[in-house]
Design a protein around this motif. Structure first.
Motif, PDB file in Angstrom:
ATOM      1  N   CYS A 163       0.814  -1.223   0.000  1.00 40.62           N
ATOM      2  CA  CYS A 163       0.000   0.000   0.000  1.00 40.62           C
ATOM      3  C   CYS A 163       0.847   1.272   0.000  1.00 40.62           C
ATOM      4  CB  CYS A 163      -0.943  -0.008   1.196  1.00 40.62           C
ATOM      5  SG  CYS A 163      -0.108  -0.149   2.769  1.00 40.62           S
ATOM      6  N   LYS A 164       2.167   1.128  -0.011  1.00 41.29           N
ATOM      7  CA  LYS A 164       3.125   2.243  -0.078  1.00 41.29           C
ATOM      8  C   LYS A 164       3.084   3.143   1.149  1.00 41.29           C
ATOM      9  CE  LYS A 164       3.803   1.504  -4.591  1.00 41.29           C
ATOM     10  NZ  LYS A 164       4.163   1.401  -5.733  1.00 41.29           N
ATOM     11  N   ASP A 165       2.658   2.616   2.300  1.00 40.84           N
ATOM     12  CA  ASP A 165       2.713   3.378   3.539  1.00 40.84           C
ATOM     13  C   ASP A 165       4.165   3.531   3.981  1.00 40.84           C
ATOM     14  OD1 ASP A 165       0.020   3.756   3.796  1.00 40.84           O
ATOM     15  OD2 ASP A 165      -0.283   2.130   5.217  1.00 40.84           O
ATOM     16  N   LYS A 166       4.380   4.471   4.891  1.00 35.28           N
ATOM     17  CA  LYS A 166       5.703   4.661   5.454  1.00 35.28           C
ATOM     18  C   LYS A 166       5.575   4.725   6.950  1.00 35.28           C
ATOM     19  CE  LYS A 166       9.862   7.311   4.776  1.00 35.28           C
ATOM     20  NZ  LYS A 166      10.461   8.419   4.084  1.00 35.28           N
ATOM     21  N   PRO A 167       5.988   3.792   7.761  1.00 40.16           N
ATOM     22  CA  PRO A 167       6.633   2.533   7.403  1.00 40.16           C
ATOM     23  C   PRO A 167       5.636   1.537   6.835  1.00 40.16           C
ATOM     24  CG  PRO A 167       6.258   2.572   9.748  1.00 40.16           C
ATOM     25  CD  PRO A 167       5.833   3.921   9.217  1.00 40.16           C
ATOM     26  N   ARG A 168       6.149   0.500   6.231  1.00 40.69           N
ATOM     27  CA  ARG A 168       5.284  -0.523   5.633  1.00 40.69           C
ATOM     28  C   ARG A 168       4.433  -1.186   6.712  1.00 40.69           C
ATOM     29  NH1 ARG A 168       8.023  -1.418   0.572  1.00 40.69           N
ATOM     30  NH2 ARG A 168       9.923  -1.337   0.498  1.00 40.69           N
ATOM     31  N   CYS A 169       3.246  -1.641   6.335  1.00 36.04           N
ATOM     32  CA  CYS A 169       2.379  -2.326   7.298  1.00 36.04           C
ATOM     33  C   CYS A 169       2.910  -3.741   7.545  1.00 36.04           C
ATOM     34  CB  CYS A 169       0.939  -2.357   6.809  1.00 36.04           C
ATOM     35  SG  CYS A 169       0.714  -3.243   5.281  1.00 36.04           S
ATOM     36  N   LYS A 170       2.429  -4.381   8.598  1.00 40.30           N
ATOM     37  CA  LYS A 170       2.951  -5.688   8.993  1.00 40.30           C
ATOM     38  C   LYS A 170       2.521  -6.817   8.067  1.00 40.30           C
ATOM     39  CE  LYS A 170       3.291  -4.360  13.790  1.00 40.30           C
ATOM     40  NZ  LYS A 170       2.791  -4.542  15.150  1.00 40.30           N
ATOM     41  N   LYS A 171       1.461  -6.618   7.271  1.00 40.68           N
ATOM     42  CA  LYS A 171       0.986  -7.664   6.352  1.00 40.68           C
ATOM     43  C   LYS A 171       1.494  -7.461   4.929  1.00 40.68           C
ATOM     44  CE  LYS A 171      -2.870  -9.731   7.085  1.00 40.68           C
ATOM     45  NZ  LYS A 171      -4.277 -10.096   7.084  1.00 40.68           N
ATOM     46  N   CYS A 172       2.388  -6.498   4.756  1.00 38.10           N
ATOM     47  CA  CYS A 172       2.953  -6.227   3.437  1.00 38.10           C
ATOM     48  C   CYS A 172       3.803  -7.424   2.995  1.00 38.10           C
ATOM     49  CB  CYS A 172       3.810  -4.970   3.516  1.00 38.10           C
ATOM     50  SG  CYS A 172       4.559  -4.509   1.961  1.00 38.10           S
ATOM     51  N   PRO A 173       3.725  -7.829   1.733  1.00 34.45           N
ATOM     52  CA  PRO A 173       4.513  -8.970   1.265  1.00 34.45           C
ATOM     53  C   PRO A 173       6.022  -8.755   1.408  1.00 34.45           C
ATOM     54  CG  PRO A 173       3.291  -7.966  -0.557  1.00 34.45           C
ATOM     55  CD  PRO A 173       2.852  -7.290   0.693  1.00 34.45           C
ATOM     56  N   VAL A 174       6.480  -7.514   1.282  1.00 34.21           N
ATOM     57  CA  VAL A 174       7.908  -7.214   1.412  1.00 34.21           C
ATOM     58  C   VAL A 174       8.373  -7.435   2.847  1.00 34.21           C
ATOM     59  CG1 VAL A 174       9.647  -5.401   1.169  1.00 34.21           C
ATOM     60  CG2 VAL A 174       7.792  -5.560  -0.472  1.00 34.21           C
ATOM     61  N   VAL A 175       7.570  -7.006   3.812  1.00 30.21           N
ATOM     62  CA  VAL A 175       7.913  -7.165   5.231  1.00 30.21           C
ATOM     63  C   VAL A 175       7.973  -8.643   5.592  1.00 30.21           C
ATOM     64  CG1 VAL A 175       7.136  -6.746   7.592  1.00 30.21           C
ATOM     65  CG2 VAL A 175       6.988  -4.931   5.898  1.00 30.21           C
ATOM     66  N   LEU A 176       7.002  -9.411   5.160  1.00 30.87           N
ATOM     67  CA  LEU A 176       6.988 -10.836   5.477  1.00 30.87           C
ATOM     68  C   LEU A 176       8.160 -11.565   4.827  1.00 30.87           C
ATOM     69  CD1 LEU A 176       3.173 -11.494   5.312  1.00 30.87           C
ATOM     70  CD2 LEU A 176       4.604 -11.442   7.340  1.00 30.87           C
ATOM     71  N   LEU A 177       8.543 -11.165   3.626  1.00 26.26           N
ATOM     72  CA  LEU A 177       9.699 -11.768   2.966  1.00 26.26           C
ATOM     73  C   LEU A 177      10.980 -11.435   3.724  1.00 26.26           C
ATOM     74  CD1 LEU A 177      10.619 -13.393   0.480  1.00 26.26           C
ATOM     75  CD2 LEU A 177      10.998 -11.215  -0.651  1.00 26.26           C
ATOM     76  N   ARG A 178      11.110 -10.191   4.180  1.00 26.49           N
ATOM     77  CA  ARG A 178      12.294  -9.792   4.948  1.00 26.49           C
ATOM     78  C   ARG A 178      12.350 -10.525   6.287  1.00 26.49           C
ATOM     79  NH1 ARG A 178      12.318  -3.219   4.081  1.00 26.49           N
ATOM     80  NH2 ARG A 178      12.962  -3.249   1.917  1.00 26.49           N
ATOM     81  N   LEU A 179      11.193 -10.719   6.920  1.00 25.59           N
ATOM     82  CA  LEU A 179      11.167 -11.459   8.182  1.00 25.59           C
ATOM     83  C   LEU A 179      11.576 -12.912   7.974  1.00 25.59           C
ATOM     84  CD1 LEU A 179       7.965 -10.122   9.971  1.00 25.59           C
ATOM     85  CD2 LEU A 179      10.335  -9.695  10.589  1.00 25.59           C
ATOM     86  N   SER A 180      11.169 -13.500   6.855  1.00 25.19           N
ATOM     87  CA  SER A 180      11.548 -14.888   6.593  1.00 25.19           C
ATOM     88  C   SER A 180      13.051 -15.002   6.333  1.00 25.19           C
ATOM     89  CB  SER A 180      10.755 -15.465   5.421  1.00 25.19           C
ATOM     90  OG  SER A 180      11.122 -14.858   4.219  1.00 25.19           O
ATOM     91  N   LYS A 181      13.641 -14.005   5.684  1.00 25.61           N
ATOM     92  CA  LYS A 181      15.082 -14.011   5.455  1.00 25.61           C
ATOM     93  C   LYS A 181      15.855 -13.808   6.755  1.00 25.61           C
ATOM     94  CE  LYS A 181      15.167 -12.620   0.638  1.00 25.61           C
ATOM     95  NZ  LYS A 181      15.581 -11.606  -0.349  1.00 25.61           N
TER      96      LYS A 181
END
Length: 58
Positions: free
Chosen positions: A11-29
């Motif tokens: 959704c291009k918020d700043k900071p990203r929301c917790k359900k953002c696909p980018v955040v979840l990918l970074r958490l998995s890494k």
């Protein structure tokens, strides 16, 4: 571990929301989440605050 579904699109918020696909990918890494398939993740109950802050950074 609770399971979480990623949103379809960021959704291009700043900071990203917790359900953002980018955040979840970074958490998995970072080792705080496990990817089940493309949109589903198993997230640790206690994600360190520093790790979450870094993952949500834009």
């Amino acid at each position: 571990m609770p399971s979480m579904t990623a949103k379809k699109k960021c959704c291009k918020d700043k900071p990203r929301c917790k359900k953002c696909p980018v955040v979840l990918l970074r958490l998995s890494k970072a080792g705080c989440a496990e990817r089940i398939d493309r949109d589903h993740y198993k997230v640790d109950k206690k994600v360190p605050k520093k790790v979450l802050k870094e993952a949500r950074k834009r």
